[in-house]
Write a protein that holds these residues in place. Structure first.
Motif, PDB file in Angstrom:
ATOM      1  N   VAL A   1      -5.461 -38.591 -15.231  1.00 42.99           N
ATOM      2  CA  VAL A   1      -4.203 -38.624 -14.503  1.00 42.99           C
ATOM      3  C   VAL A   1      -3.519 -37.289 -14.754  1.00 42.99           C
ATOM      4  CG1 VAL A   1      -1.959 -39.736 -14.231  1.00 42.99           C
ATOM      5  CG2 VAL A   1      -3.984 -41.125 -14.747  1.00 42.99           C
ATOM      6  N   VAL A   2      -3.334 -36.519 -13.685  1.00 45.53           N
ATOM      7  CA  VAL A   2      -2.662 -35.227 -13.753  1.00 45.53           C
ATOM      8  C   VAL A   2      -1.375 -35.393 -12.957  1.00 45.53           C
ATOM      9  CG1 VAL A   2      -2.813 -32.763 -13.261  1.00 45.53           C
ATOM     10  CG2 VAL A   2      -4.891 -34.043 -13.880  1.00 45.53           C
ATOM     11  N   GLU A   3      -0.240 -35.349 -13.644  1.00 51.50           N
ATOM     12  CA  GLU A   3       1.038 -35.525 -12.959  1.00 51.50           C
ATOM     13  C   GLU A   3       1.371 -34.282 -12.142  1.00 51.50           C
ATOM     14  OE1 GLU A   3       3.966 -37.012 -15.709  1.00 51.50           O
ATOM     15  OE2 GLU A   3       2.692 -38.704 -16.285  1.00 51.50           O
ATOM     16  N   ARG A   4       2.552 -34.188 -11.623  1.00 51.69           N
ATOM     17  CA  ARG A   4       2.927 -33.121 -10.671  1.00 51.69           C
ATOM     18  C   ARG A   4       3.097 -31.756 -11.340  1.00 51.69           C
ATOM     19  NH1 ARG A   4       8.145 -32.146 -11.486  1.00 51.69           N
ATOM     20  NH2 ARG A   4       9.389 -33.785 -12.415  1.00 51.69           N
ATOM     21  N   ASP A   5       2.895 -30.702 -10.544  1.00 48.61           N
ATOM     22  CA  ASP A   5       3.170 -29.318 -10.937  1.00 48.61           C
ATOM     23  C   ASP A   5       2.398 -28.864 -12.176  1.00 48.61           C
ATOM     24  OD1 ASP A   5       5.154 -28.882  -8.846  1.00 48.61           O
ATOM     25  OD2 ASP A   5       6.431 -30.242 -10.004  1.00 48.61           O
ATOM     26  N   VAL A   6       1.143 -29.242 -12.269  1.00 50.23           N
ATOM     27  CA  VAL A   6       0.283 -28.862 -13.398  1.00 50.23           C
ATOM     28  C   VAL A   6      -0.673 -27.765 -12.948  1.00 50.23           C
ATOM     29  CG1 VAL A   6      -1.585 -29.690 -14.913  1.00 50.23           C
ATOM     30  CG2 VAL A   6       0.429 -31.133 -14.494  1.00 50.23           C
ATOM     31  N   LEU A   7      -0.899 -26.794 -13.841  1.00 47.33           N
ATOM     32  CA  LEU A   7      -1.904 -25.768 -13.592  1.00 47.33           C
ATOM     33  C   LEU A   7      -3.051 -25.993 -14.568  1.00 47.33           C
ATOM     34  CD1 LEU A   7      -2.398 -22.878 -12.110  1.00 47.33           C
ATOM     35  CD2 LEU A   7      -2.161 -22.102 -14.454  1.00 47.33           C
ATOM     36  N   ILE A   8      -4.265 -26.154 -14.021  1.00 47.94           N
ATOM     37  CA  ILE A   8      -5.486 -26.249 -14.818  1.00 47.94           C
ATOM     38  C   ILE A   8      -6.251 -24.962 -14.565  1.00 47.94           C
ATOM     39  CG2 ILE A   8      -7.651 -27.499 -15.182  1.00 47.94           C
ATOM     40  CD1 ILE A   8      -6.140 -30.041 -14.235  1.00 47.94           C
ATOM     41  N   GLY A   9      -6.386 -24.148 -15.611  1.00 52.88           N
ATOM     42  CA  GLY A   9      -6.918 -22.799 -15.472  1.00 52.88           C
ATOM     43  C   GLY A   9      -8.412 -22.733 -15.225  1.00 52.88           C
ATOM     44  N   PRO A  10      -8.892 -21.516 -14.923  1.00 54.90           N
ATOM     45  CA  PRO A  10     -10.315 -21.301 -14.670  1.00 54.90           C
ATOM     46  C   PRO A  10     -11.163 -21.714 -15.871  1.00 54.90           C
ATOM     47  CG  PRO A  10      -9.046 -19.312 -14.184  1.00 54.90           C
ATOM     48  CD  PRO A  10      -8.120 -20.276 -14.840  1.00 54.90           C
ATOM     49  N   HIS A  11     -12.286 -22.320 -15.597  1.00 54.25           N
ATOM     50  CA  HIS A  11     -13.260 -22.719 -16.620  1.00 54.25           C
ATOM     51  C   HIS A  11     -12.719 -23.762 -17.600  1.00 54.25           C
ATOM     52  CE1 HIS A  11     -16.171 -19.716 -15.324  1.00 54.25           C
ATOM     53  NE2 HIS A  11     -15.141 -18.911 -15.174  1.00 54.25           N
ATOM     54  N   ALA A  12     -11.587 -24.397 -17.290  1.00 57.30           N
ATOM     55  CA  ALA A  12     -11.077 -25.471 -18.140  1.00 57.30           C
ATOM     56  C   ALA A  12     -11.921 -26.722 -17.933  1.00 57.30           C
ATOM     57  CB  ALA A  12      -9.613 -25.753 -17.826  1.00 57.30           C
ATOM     58  N   HIS A  13     -11.905 -27.601 -18.935  1.00 58.66           N
ATOM     59  CA  HIS A  13     -12.695 -28.828 -18.913  1.00 58.66           C
ATOM     60  C   HIS A  13     -11.760 -29.978 -19.257  1.00 58.66           C
ATOM     61  CE1 HIS A  13     -15.960 -31.363 -21.077  1.00 58.66           C
ATOM     62  NE2 HIS A  13     -15.820 -31.744 -19.832  1.00 58.66           N
ATOM     63  N   VAL A  14     -11.479 -30.834 -18.277  1.00 62.37           N
ATOM     64  CA  VAL A  14     -10.613 -31.994 -18.466  1.00 62.37           C
ATOM     65  C   VAL A  14     -11.487 -33.224 -18.281  1.00 62.37           C
ATOM     66  CG1 VAL A  14      -8.596 -33.249 -17.622  1.00 62.37           C
ATOM     67  CG2 VAL A  14      -8.593 -30.734 -17.635  1.00 62.37           C
ATOM     68  N   ASN A  15     -11.725 -33.949 -19.363  1.00 63.77           N
ATOM     69  CA  ASN A  15     -12.673 -35.052 -19.362  1.00 63.77           C
ATOM     70  C   ASN A  15     -11.972 -36.312 -19.858  1.00 63.77           C
ATOM     71  OD1 ASN A  15     -14.912 -36.681 -19.536  1.00 63.77           O
ATOM     72  ND2 ASN A  15     -15.970 -35.439 -21.064  1.00 63.77           N
ATOM     73  N   GLY A  16     -11.534 -37.166 -18.938  1.00 60.89           N
ATOM     74  CA  GLY A  16     -10.919 -38.431 -19.328  1.00 60.89           C
ATOM     75  C   GLY A  16      -9.591 -38.266 -20.042  1.00 60.89           C
ATOM     76  N   ALA A  17      -8.728 -37.359 -19.564  1.00 58.93           N
ATOM     77  CA  ALA A  17      -7.463 -37.064 -20.227  1.00 58.93           C
ATOM     78  C   ALA A  17      -6.284 -37.307 -19.292  1.00 58.93           C
ATOM     79  CB  ALA A  17      -7.455 -35.610 -20.701  1.00 58.93           C
ATOM     80  N   ARG A  18      -5.099 -37.431 -19.876  1.00 58.89           N
ATOM     81  CA  ARG A  18      -3.846 -37.566 -19.127  1.00 58.89           C
ATOM     82  C   ARG A  18      -3.009 -36.314 -19.374  1.00 58.89           C
ATOM     83  NH1 ARG A  18      -3.197 -42.803 -17.458  1.00 58.89           N
ATOM     84  NH2 ARG A  18      -0.977 -42.510 -17.091  1.00 58.89           N
ATOM     85  N   ILE A  19      -2.456 -35.750 -18.289  1.00 56.88           N
ATOM     86  CA  ILE A  19      -1.682 -34.518 -18.390  1.00 56.88           C
ATOM     87  C   ILE A  19      -0.326 -34.743 -17.733  1.00 56.88           C
ATOM     88  CG2 ILE A  19      -1.585 -32.070 -17.822  1.00 56.88           C
ATOM     89  CD1 ILE A  19      -4.675 -32.149 -17.569  1.00 56.88           C
TER      90      ILE A  19
END
Length: 170
Positions: free
Chosen positions: A65-83
């Motif tokens: 779950v990625v809420e509003r106005d989030v930046l996930i940068g290049p080569h980042a790895h989001v695996n089963g996380a809440r932001i």
């Protein structure tokens, strides 16, 4: 399941978006990013940006779950996380299953948020540091990290040929 992409969102032609994915209004999935929900749901909020070569993967027990106005940068790895809203996940950062990153929190370049760990609202993981549980450690603090990490179910017990695997440490 098929992705649901808001009409105002943009997905680069070379990005991959598959499975139970919801992409919110004005969100951007950039070149060669992969957003996959083959194992669990992914929700990307309004005005979020998933940059080049990032991987966002939902897990059956840990949807992303990625809420509003989030930046996930290049080569980042989001695996089963809440932001949380307005968070910043920098280049090469890694978030593992059960991780939570709070509102306006930052995980800087090559920062790690370990399994079942949390960065509070407004918190920060410095460049190359590791969040474990509710604490943040420098990269060389292996013994201290393991001491906290072991209680967080990492590595989770698994079985091989019916026999329980034993924990190990490097």
């Amino acid at each position: 399941m098929r992705p649901e992409v808001h009409a105002s969102a943009w997905i680069a032609p070379t990005a991959v978006v598959c499975g139970d994915v919801r992409v919110g209004p004005d969100a951007r999935i950039l070149w060669n990013a992969v957003v996959t929900a083959e194992d669990g749901r992914v929700e990307i909020g309004e005005r979020c940006v998933v940059m080049e070569h990032a991987l966002v993967r939902g897990r059956s027990k840990h949807p992303v779950v990625v809420e509003r106005d989030v930046l996930i940068g290049p080569h980042a790895h989001v695996n089963g996380a809440r932001i949380g809203s307005q968070a910043f996940i920098a280049t090469g950062a890694a978030l593992f299953p059960g991780a939570t990153v709070g509102t306006r929190a930052e995980v800087r370049i090559r920062g790690v948020v370990h399994v079942n760990s949390a960065v509070p609202d407004g918190g920060m993981v410095p460049i190359g540091w590791v969040a474990v549980g509710d604490r943040v450690f420098p990269p060389g603090a292996h013994d201290e990290i393991w001491e906290v990490q072991e209680s967080l179910d990492f590595p989770a017990p698994c079985t091989a040929n019916g026999a329980a695997a034993t924990s190990w440490r490097a």
